[in-house]
Design a protein around this motif. Structure first.
Motif, PDB file in Angstrom:
ATOM      1  N   ASP A  35       0.828  -1.212   0.000  1.00 39.92           N
ATOM      2  CA  ASP A  35       0.000   0.000   0.000  1.00 39.92           C
ATOM      3  C   ASP A  35       0.859   1.259   0.000  1.00 39.92           C
ATOM      4  O   ASP A  35       0.510   2.246  -0.647  1.00 39.92           O
ATOM      5  CB  ASP A  35      -0.926   0.021   1.214  1.00 39.92           C
ATOM      6  CG  ASP A  35      -2.126  -0.885   1.042  1.00 39.92           C
ATOM      7  OD1 ASP A  35      -2.339  -1.388  -0.079  1.00 39.92           O
ATOM      8  OD2 ASP A  35      -2.851  -1.092   2.041  1.00 39.92           O
ATOM      9  N   GLY A  39       0.317   3.865  -3.030  1.00 35.25           N
ATOM     10  CA  GLY A  39      -0.383   5.124  -2.808  1.00 35.25           C
ATOM     11  C   GLY A  39       0.254   6.056  -1.802  1.00 35.25           C
ATOM     12  O   GLY A  39      -0.293   7.106  -1.495  1.00 35.25           O
ATOM     13  N   GLU A  42      -0.329   8.031   3.128  1.00 32.36           N
ATOM     14  CA  GLU A  42      -1.744   8.232   3.472  1.00 32.36           C
ATOM     15  C   GLU A  42      -2.569   6.990   3.178  1.00 32.36           C
ATOM     16  O   GLU A  42      -3.444   6.620   3.957  1.00 32.36           O
ATOM     17  CB  GLU A  42      -2.306   9.439   2.711  1.00 32.36           C
ATOM     18  CG  GLU A  42      -1.689  10.757   3.133  1.00 32.36           C
ATOM     19  CD  GLU A  42      -1.903  11.046   4.604  1.00 32.36           C
ATOM     20  OE1 GLU A  42      -2.998  10.750   5.133  1.00 32.36           O
ATOM     21  OE2 GLU A  42      -0.965  11.562   5.240  1.00 32.36           O
ATOM     22  N   LYS A  43      -2.307   6.312   2.053  1.00 32.67           N
ATOM     23  CA  LYS A  43      -3.044   5.092   1.723  1.00 32.67           C
ATOM     24  C   LYS A  43      -2.691   3.983   2.708  1.00 32.67           C
ATOM     25  O   LYS A  43      -3.550   3.192   3.097  1.00 32.67           O
ATOM     26  CB  LYS A  43      -2.753   4.648   0.304  1.00 32.67           C
ATOM     27  CG  LYS A  43      -3.572   3.450  -0.116  1.00 32.67           C
ATOM     28  CD  LYS A  43      -3.322   3.052  -1.545  1.00 32.67           C
ATOM     29  CE  LYS A  43      -4.157   1.819  -1.887  1.00 32.67           C
ATOM     30  NZ  LYS A  43      -3.807   1.286  -3.187  1.00 32.67           N
ATOM     31  N   ALA A  46      -4.539   4.559   5.898  1.00 29.62           N
ATOM     32  CA  ALA A  46      -5.984   4.384   5.757  1.00 29.62           C
ATOM     33  C   ALA A  46      -6.382   2.915   5.824  1.00 29.62           C
ATOM     34  O   ALA A  46      -7.548   2.598   6.092  1.00 29.62           O
ATOM     35  CB  ALA A  46      -6.458   4.993   4.437  1.00 29.62           C
ATOM     36  N   ASN A  47      -5.453   2.010   5.613  1.00 29.29           N
ATOM     37  CA  ASN A  47      -5.731   0.578   5.657  1.00 29.29           C
ATOM     38  C   ASN A  47      -6.002   0.152   7.106  1.00 29.29           C
ATOM     39  O   ASN A  47      -5.253   0.519   8.009  1.00 29.29           O
ATOM     40  CB  ASN A  47      -4.526  -0.179   5.091  1.00 29.29           C
ATOM     41  CG  ASN A  47      -4.826  -1.625   4.801  1.00 29.29           C
ATOM     42  OD1 ASN A  47      -5.763  -2.201   5.343  1.00 29.29           O
ATOM     43  ND2 ASN A  47      -4.035  -2.215   3.938  1.00 29.29           N
TER      44      ASN A  47
END
Length: 119
Positions: A35, A39, A42-43, A46-47
């Motif tokens: 991830d 991305g 931030e990605k 967010a997971n």
């Protein structure tokens, strides 16, 4: 009826749990790394696996606090190492205060304040 407890089986079970935890943690880290590469930070944050990873790390650290092995035979007095640590921190804080006070735009009170904060 008395329950039979074999320490070897208990130890083997704990080793299996340890290996499972390591594999699980590596899997979570690989997914979070993927991830991150796809991305960015931030990605990855967010997971939901990020929360699981942080929570499991905190729980593992908390549980590891009570595990200790005493290697030292003689009792050491901590006062000497405390004074040495305090002296080193005092030197670092004094150097920081001096360097801050001689910097343009700052005066001696700023240096003392910043050195005290570092100390």
């Amino acid at each position: 009826m008395k329950k039979i407890v074999d320490e070897r089986l208990t130890f083997l079970n704990l080793q299996h749990i340890k290996i499972t935890y390591i594999v699980q943690t590596l899997g979570v880290l690989l997914i979070l790394g993927h991830d991150f590469l796809e991305g960015g930070l931030e990605k990855m944050k967010a997971n939901p696996l990020w929360v699981v990873f942080i929570l499991s790390s905190v729980v593992y650290s908390y549980l590891s606090l009570s595990i200790s092995v005493e290697n030292e035979k003689e009792i050491k007095r901590p006062f000497r190492s405390f004074l040495l640590s305090l002296f080193v921190l005092l030197v670092i804080g004094s150097i920081t205060a001096y360097l801050t006070s001689v910097t343009s735009g700052f005066n001696w009170s700023d240096g003392v304040l910043f050195g005290g904060i570092i100390l």
